[in-house]
Design an enzyme around this catalytic site. Structure first.
Site, mmCIF file in Angstrom:
data_model
loop_
_atom_site.group_PDB
_atom_site.id
_atom_site.type_symbol
_atom_site.label_atom_id
_atom_site.label_comp_id
_atom_site.label_asym_id
_atom_site.label_seq_id
_atom_site.Cartn_x
_atom_site.Cartn_y
_atom_site.Cartn_z
ATOM 1 N N HIS A 85 55.110 36.164 56.273
ATOM 2 C CA HIS A 85 54.526 37.195 57.135
ATOM 3 C C HIS A 85 53.325 37.854 56.460
ATOM 4 C CE1 HIS A 85 58.457 38.054 59.622
ATOM 5 N NE2 HIS A 85 57.786 37.030 60.096
ATOM 6 N N TYR A 95 55.875 44.677 64.975
ATOM 7 C CA TYR A 95 57.341 44.615 65.131
ATOM 8 C C TYR A 95 57.852 45.137 66.472
ATOM 9 C CZ TYR A 95 58.064 42.539 60.645
ATOM 10 O OH TYR A 95 58.061 41.634 59.611
ATOM 11 N N GLU A 137 57.474 43.958 53.188
ATOM 12 C CA GLU A 137 56.100 43.470 53.363
ATOM 13 C C GLU A 137 55.069 44.510 52.911
ATOM 14 O OE1 GLU A 137 56.234 42.072 57.453
ATOM 15 O OE2 GLU A 137 57.795 40.649 56.881
ATOM 16 N N TYR A 208 49.086 26.308 52.395
ATOM 17 C CA TYR A 208 48.961 25.176 51.478
ATOM 18 C C TYR A 208 49.278 25.643 50.064
ATOM 19 C CZ TYR A 208 46.554 22.803 55.308
ATOM 20 O OH TYR A 208 46.238 22.241 56.516
ATOM 21 N N VAL A 271 53.300 14.676 50.168
ATOM 22 C CA VAL A 271 52.393 15.764 49.771
ATOM 23 C C VAL A 271 53.172 16.963 49.214
ATOM 24 C CG1 VAL A 271 52.241 16.939 52.020
ATOM 25 C CG2 VAL A 271 50.280 16.977 50.451
ATOM 26 N N GLY A 389 57.125 23.501 56.789
ATOM 27 C CA GLY A 389 57.769 23.728 58.068
ATOM 28 C C GLY A 389 58.739 24.874 57.910
#
Ligand code: HEM
Length: 397
Positions: A85, A95, A137, A208, A271, A389
């Protein structure tokens, strides 16, 4: 704090909702994106359309609701999501939007059974769960910003090099466009990049892993071209040295623990090797005396990235070894240690009971490897994984 009555009401309705997880999710996303199309700048459309992430968010709310009187027990699952997030720029003000649409979906699924009392209880419970995320967060945003060279949201990075690593994987090297130093990161962390792809109405975000050890003047990511991948194809085909992309500061809790001294195995498929190459290189930087085993499985030699680089890095360690295997080797007599998939026998031979394993690759690969490691009796805390994923796809291991 929530009243006992609220807690009981929420817990009593979880099972009925769990049965309709997919419906809740479908209704939720449909209505939310209708009312707030701007959120399509944050959410991954590929995940939505391929049905992958679909249920992760709602499932986690239900899982948390089940444990609403002992939320500390779900914290370990919250941390990686909070990292994600934060990397995507999710904000406290998002939220209530998610909550409103989730509640409406719950209402729709429960139909006549959805009394005011039930809906109010769920609203309260959602508020408590959301606050857990918001607080964590908030701290993550602060520490991202406070680091030397750090920043809170997205920042422009300039491509300073682009290197083909295999038939399908290409590395991109970045520096900050404003000339500031880039913040330190932990080996295993990722950056979220945000791009405008021509022809797309919304920005696209992707995570990534950083594929080299920290402490360089640059960041490096190594991107696999996915057949239908809008972002990966854009990066491979269009983004050149001198171009700019936006990125948020490094995130993620799948990181190398430098305090440990036990043997370590870095096990990757395809990968998925990128964060593990970063970890391998970091151990060389720290002159680690650990027993390090790097195991990589690729489809064939042509798509195998960093084959020489990883061998060379592992060779600098006192106790480093590298094993490669191919499912469809082009050169049958070539330089690989196994053919086909990683087997129990192979891992049993390379690992000891106290080996700490970091595993990264596609979901089927991860499931297979994690199952083998569990079967070999390795304790859960020594089996650490991350894959590309949504994390919830691993629920059933
Ligand atoms: C991803 C849970 C609120 C935006 C996820 C994932 C979970 C989750 C489990 C999957 C993690 C992964 O892919 O590894 C939750 C829960 C929430 C919540 C329990 C509320 C309590 C929000 C809010 C936003 C948001 C408010 C912003 C509008 C996203 C995005 C992703 C994500 C963009 C990445 C997946 C994708 O792009 O489809 N969340 N989330 N989430 N969440 Fe949340």
């Amino acid at each position: 704090a929530l009243s006992q009555k609220t807690i009981d009401t929420v817990k009593a309705t979880v099972p009925a909702l769990e049965k309709h997880g997919v419906t809740i999710t479908t209704v939720f996303y449909k209505n939310m994106f209708n009312n707030h199309p701007e959120l399509l700048n944050i959410f991954n459309h590929a995940n939505q359309s391929q049905g992958r992430q679909q249920t992760a968010l709602a499932n986690m709310v239900l899982a948390a609701a089940k444990n609403i009187d002992q939320l500390e027990s779900v914290l370990p699952a919250v941390i990686p999501v909070a990292h994600k997030h934060r990397g995507l720029g999710v904000r406290p003000e998002h939220y209530p939007i998610v909550g409103k649409h989730l509640l409406e979906a719950i209402k729709e699924v429960l139909g006549d059974a959805a009394t005011d009392e039930i809906i109010d209880s769920w609203a309260e419970a959602y508020g408590v769960i959301a606050q857990v995320f918001i607080d964590i967060e908030d701290n993550m945003y602060k520490s991202a910003k406070e680091q030397e060279g750090g920043w809170k949201d997205f920042k422009e990075l300039e491509v300073i090099d682009k290197v083909k690593e295999s038939e399908t994987i290409t590395s991109f090297y970045f520096k900050a466009k404003d000339g500031q130093p880039l913040p330190e990161y932990k080996p295993g962390q990722y950056i979220t990049i945000r791009v405008r792809v021509p022809g797309e109405n919304y920005t696209l975000n992707r995570q990534y892993s950083l594929s080299c050890a920290p402490g360089n003047q640059y960041y490096r990511i190594s991107v696999k071209r996915e057949p239908q991948g809008k972002v990966s194809n854009y990066l491979h085909d269009q983004v050149q040295v001198g171009d700019t992309i936006e990125a948020s500061a490094p995130a993620g809790d799948f990181t190398l623990n430098m305090e440990e001294t036990s043997p370590i195995a870095l096990i990757s498929g395809g990968v998925g090797l990128t964060p593990l190459v970063s970890m391998l290189e970091t151990m060389v930087q720290h002159r680690s005396e650990r027993n390090v085993t790097f195991i990589h499985s690729a489809r064939h030699e042509g798509v195998h990235a960093f084959s020489e680089e990883a061998l060379e890095i592992a060779g600098k360690l006192d106790h480093g070894s590298c094993y490669y295997g191919y499912q469809e080797p082009k050169n049958k007599e070539g330089n690989h240690h196994f053919t086909g998939y990683i087997t129990k026998e192979f891992l049993e031979d390379k690992l000891t009971e106290d080996t700490v394993c970091y595993v990264c690759g596609p979901v089927p690969f991860m499931k297979a490897v994690v199952t083998i490691l569990q079967g070999l009796g390795l304790p859960d805390e020594n089996i650490r994984y991350e894959f590309f994923g949504p994390a919830m796809a691993m629920e059933k291991v």
